[in-house]
Design a protein around this motif. Structure first.
Motif, mmCIF file in Angstrom:
data_model
loop_
_atom_site.group_PDB
_atom_site.id
_atom_site.type_symbol
_atom_site.label_atom_id
_atom_site.label_comp_id
_atom_site.label_asym_id
_atom_site.label_seq_id
_atom_site.Cartn_x
_atom_site.Cartn_y
_atom_site.Cartn_z
ATOM 1 N N LYS A 47 0.848 -1.292 -0.015
ATOM 2 C CA LYS A 47 -0.036 -0.026 0.081
ATOM 3 C C LYS A 47 0.662 1.202 0.024
ATOM 4 N N LEU A 74 -5.912 -0.222 -5.131
ATOM 5 C CA LEU A 74 -7.175 -0.650 -4.686
ATOM 6 C C LEU A 74 -7.408 -2.110 -4.490
ATOM 7 N N ALA A 76 -4.623 -3.743 -3.784
ATOM 8 C CA ALA A 76 -3.909 -4.133 -2.559
ATOM 9 C C ALA A 76 -4.591 -3.946 -1.305
ATOM 10 N N GLY A 77 -5.838 -3.464 -1.173
ATOM 11 C CA GLY A 77 -6.558 -3.209 -0.351
ATOM 12 C C GLY A 77 -6.785 -1.803 0.260
ATOM 13 N N GLU A 78 -5.920 -0.800 -0.580
ATOM 14 C CA GLU A 78 -6.244 0.550 -0.187
ATOM 15 C C GLU A 78 -7.319 1.248 -0.250
ATOM 16 N N SER A 79 -7.798 2.087 0.546
ATOM 17 C CA SER A 79 -9.126 2.801 0.376
ATOM 18 C C SER A 79 -9.326 3.734 -0.690
#
Length: 168
Positions: A47, A74, A76-79
């Motif tokens: 991230k 996104l 990778a889990g980023e908001s």
């Protein structure tokens, strides 16, 4: 919107042509850049790595890289919220950790070298948050995205067609 309250659909602007497919014409350079990028990301949080790439790409106006790295972030889990706020990170500091803030600030200093140098206080904040090997990787990642941005902007690479992980 028309007077009747219905929505009209206007066509989007035409997609500009790519100036030069540099990777096709300089395949060894492209392969070397891929290897360099892979080496630079080692040991960095995914991230954080994408936030750095997005911020440099914002500063360099590289639409192709913004498309790629926002999608990869996104994935990778980023908001969405943190990605959107990145363009105004100084006013949105509370969205980021101290380590991320140090990385973002260093990214700006390294990217905007037209100011003459990387200020000692910016480097010191990054050095306080990162162990030396990780800091070296961070500097490498910032350097690599700036090189990618120059290819993207100069050759007018077209955003909008990237799928996350496509170039992994």
């Amino acid at each position: 919107m028309t007077n009747t309250g219905t929505t009209t659909t206007a066509p989007y602007a035409a997609e500009p042509p790519v100036r030069l497919e540099w990777a096709r014409h300089a395949p060894e350079v492209y392969k070397a850049m891929i290897r360099l990028d892979s080496a630079a990301r080692k040991g960095l949080d995914a991230k954080l790595y994408e936030l750095v790439k997005i911020r440099a790409s914002q500063l360099n106006h590289c639409a192709f890289c913004l498309d790629m790295h926002t999608k990869d972030a996104l994935a990778a889990g980023e908001s969405v919220e943190r990605i959107v706020q990145l363009g105004a990170w100084e006013e949105s500091r509370h969205f980021y950790t101290e380590k991320e803030l140090a990385a973002i600030e260093l990214t700006e200093a390294v990217t905007v070298l037209t100011d003459g140098f990387v200020p000692d206080e910016v480097y010191a904040r990054a050095a306080a948050q990162f162990e030396e090997p990780e800091l070296a990787q961070l500097i490498a990642a910032i350097t690599v995205i700036n090189a990618w941005n120059r290819f993207g902007v100069t050759c007018r690479m077209t955003p909008g067609h990237y799928t996350p992980g496509q170039h992994a």
